[in-house]
Design a protein around this motif. Structure first.
Motif, PDB file in Angstrom:
ATOM      1  N   SER A  24      18.542  31.526  74.546  1.00 30.28           N
ATOM      2  CA  SER A  24      19.771  32.257  74.200  1.00 30.28           C
ATOM      3  C   SER A  24      20.990  31.340  74.259  1.00 30.28           C
ATOM      4  N   ALA A  25      21.082  30.537  75.311  1.00 27.00           N
ATOM      5  CA  ALA A  25      22.204  29.610  75.453  1.00 27.00           C
ATOM      6  C   ALA A  25      22.204  28.604  74.304  1.00 27.00           C
ATOM      7  N   PHE A  26      21.038  28.093  73.957  1.00 28.94           N
ATOM      8  CA  PHE A  26      20.916  27.153  72.841  1.00 28.94           C
ATOM      9  C   PHE A  26      21.381  27.800  71.543  1.00 28.94           C
ATOM     10  N   LEU A  27      20.923  29.011  71.269  1.00 33.72           N
ATOM     11  CA  LEU A  27      21.278  29.679  70.016  1.00 33.72           C
ATOM     12  C   LEU A  27      22.773  29.974  69.929  1.00 33.72           C
ATOM     13  N   ARG A  28      23.406  30.262  71.057  1.00 36.37           N
ATOM     14  CA  ARG A  28      24.853  30.506  71.052  1.00 36.37           C
ATOM     15  C   ARG A  28      25.627  29.257  70.642  1.00 36.37           C
ATOM     16  N   GLN A  29      25.036  28.091  70.827  1.00 34.84           N
ATOM     17  CA  GLN A  29      25.687  26.828  70.462  1.00 34.84           C
ATOM     18  C   GLN A  29      25.533  26.503  68.974  1.00 34.84           C
ATOM     19  N   ALA A  37      19.090  32.443  60.760  1.00 39.88           N
ATOM     20  CA  ALA A  37      17.824  31.955  60.210  1.00 39.88           C
ATOM     21  C   ALA A  37      16.746  31.910  61.290  1.00 39.88           C
ATOM     22  N   PHE A  38      17.096  31.351  62.446  1.00 44.43           N
ATOM     23  CA  PHE A  38      16.130  31.213  63.542  1.00 44.43           C
ATOM     24  C   PHE A  38      15.644  32.578  64.021  1.00 44.43           C
ATOM     25  N   TYR A  44      12.219  38.315  64.279  1.00 44.73           N
ATOM     26  CA  TYR A  44      11.875  39.426  63.392  1.00 44.73           C
ATOM     27  C   TYR A  44      10.700  39.117  62.481  1.00 44.73           C
ATOM     28  N   CYS A  45      10.196  37.872  62.536  1.00 42.61           N
ATOM     29  CA  CYS A  45       9.015  37.443  61.771  1.00 42.61           C
ATOM     30  C   CYS A  45       9.199  37.561  60.257  1.00 42.61           C
ATOM     31  N   ASP A  46      10.431  37.393  59.785  1.00 41.99           N
ATOM     32  CA  ASP A  46      10.657  37.360  58.341  1.00 41.99           C
ATOM     33  C   ASP A  46       9.999  36.110  57.772  1.00 41.99           C
ATOM     34  N   SER A  47       9.586  36.183  56.517  1.00 43.74           N
ATOM     35  CA  SER A  47       9.033  35.001  55.852  1.00 43.74           C
ATOM     36  C   SER A  47      10.164  34.002  55.600  1.00 43.74           C
ATOM     37  N   VAL A  48       9.794  32.755  55.376  1.00 45.86           N
ATOM     38  CA  VAL A  48      10.794  31.740  55.059  1.00 45.86           C
ATOM     39  C   VAL A  48      11.542  32.147  53.788  1.00 45.86           C
ATOM     40  N   GLU A  49      10.803  32.691  52.828  1.00 49.23           N
ATOM     41  CA  GLU A  49      11.413  33.125  51.574  1.00 49.23           C
ATOM     42  C   GLU A  49      12.435  34.233  51.807  1.00 49.23           C
ATOM     43  N   ALA A  50      12.117  35.179  52.689  1.00 48.97           N
ATOM     44  CA  ALA A  50      13.048  36.277  52.990  1.00 48.97           C
ATOM     45  C   ALA A  50      14.300  35.763  53.694  1.00 48.97           C
ATOM     46  N   VAL A  51      14.128  34.811  54.591  1.00 49.24           N
ATOM     47  CA  VAL A  51      15.276  34.219  55.290  1.00 49.24           C
ATOM     48  C   VAL A  51      16.164  33.493  54.282  1.00 49.24           C
ATOM     49  N   SER A  58      18.088  27.766  49.525  1.00 50.58           N
ATOM     50  CA  SER A  58      16.799  27.484  48.899  1.00 50.58           C
ATOM     51  C   SER A  58      15.727  27.551  49.992  1.00 50.58           C
ATOM     52  N   VAL A  59      14.494  27.729  49.566  1.00 56.74           N
ATOM     53  CA  VAL A  59      13.383  27.734  50.528  1.00 56.74           C
ATOM     54  C   VAL A  59      13.301  26.379  51.218  1.00 56.74           C
ATOM     55  N   SER A  60      13.516  25.317  50.456  1.00 58.74           N
ATOM     56  CA  SER A  60      13.464  23.959  51.013  1.00 58.74           C
ATOM     57  C   SER A  60      14.520  23.772  52.102  1.00 58.74           C
ATOM     58  N   LYS A  61      15.751  24.201  51.839  1.00 60.92           N
ATOM     59  CA  LYS A  61      16.809  24.080  52.848  1.00 60.92           C
ATOM     60  C   LYS A  61      16.458  24.899  54.083  1.00 60.92           C
ATOM     61  N   THR A  62      15.939  26.091  53.865  1.00 63.87           N
ATOM     62  CA  THR A  62      15.585  26.966  54.989  1.00 63.87           C
ATOM     63  C   THR A  62      14.527  26.311  55.863  1.00 63.87           C
ATOM     64  N   LYS A  63      13.496  25.746  55.238  1.00 64.27           N
ATOM     65  CA  LYS A  63      12.450  25.058  56.003  1.00 64.27           C
ATOM     66  C   LYS A  63      13.035  23.898  56.796  1.00 64.27           C
ATOM     67  N   SER A  64      13.928  23.139  56.170  1.00 63.71           N
ATOM     68  CA  SER A  64      14.543  21.991  56.847  1.00 63.71           C
ATOM     69  C   SER A  64      15.388  22.425  58.037  1.00 63.71           C
ATOM     70  N   VAL A  65      16.199  23.460  57.834  1.00 57.25           N
ATOM     71  CA  VAL A  65      17.056  23.964  58.917  1.00 57.25           C
ATOM     72  C   VAL A  65      16.194  24.459  60.075  1.00 57.25           C
TER      73      VAL A  65
END
Length: 85
Positions: A24-29, A37-38, A44-51, A58-65
């Motif tokens: 939680s502390a990490f995510l707040r930063q 995205a995280f 919530y177990c969304d697919s990478v495509e849904a995120v 893009s899916v590529s950016k999402t995977k990288s992030v």
């Protein structure tokens, strides 16, 4: 006494709570889009495509992030002594 947890389960509960608080502390930063995205992917177990669609990425950016965020989280947990390799 019956019903009291043993030492191992108390220790595991404490460690799980510590890990949760560290995440939680990490995510707040992180920036709001990275946090969203995280959480959408791993809570919530969304697919990478849904995120990607939700964030307009893009899916590529999402995977990288997500990859970079997991890597940063691992480092954070190691510094907190909550991740051991």
């Amino acid at each position: 006494a019956e019903g009291l947890p043993d030492g191992a389960s108390v220790s595991a509960d404490c460690e799980a709570q510590a890990v949760g608080e560290a995440i939680s502390a990490f995510l707040r930063q992180q920036s709001a889009p990275v946090r969203i995205a995280f959480l959408r992917r791993y809570w919530y177990c969304d697919s990478v495509e849904a995120v990607a669609l939700r964030l307009g990425w893009s899916v590529s950016k999402t995977k990288s992030v997500l990859f970079r965020t997991r890597k940063k989280l691992k480092i954070h947990l190691m510094k907190e002594e909550l991740w051991h390799e």
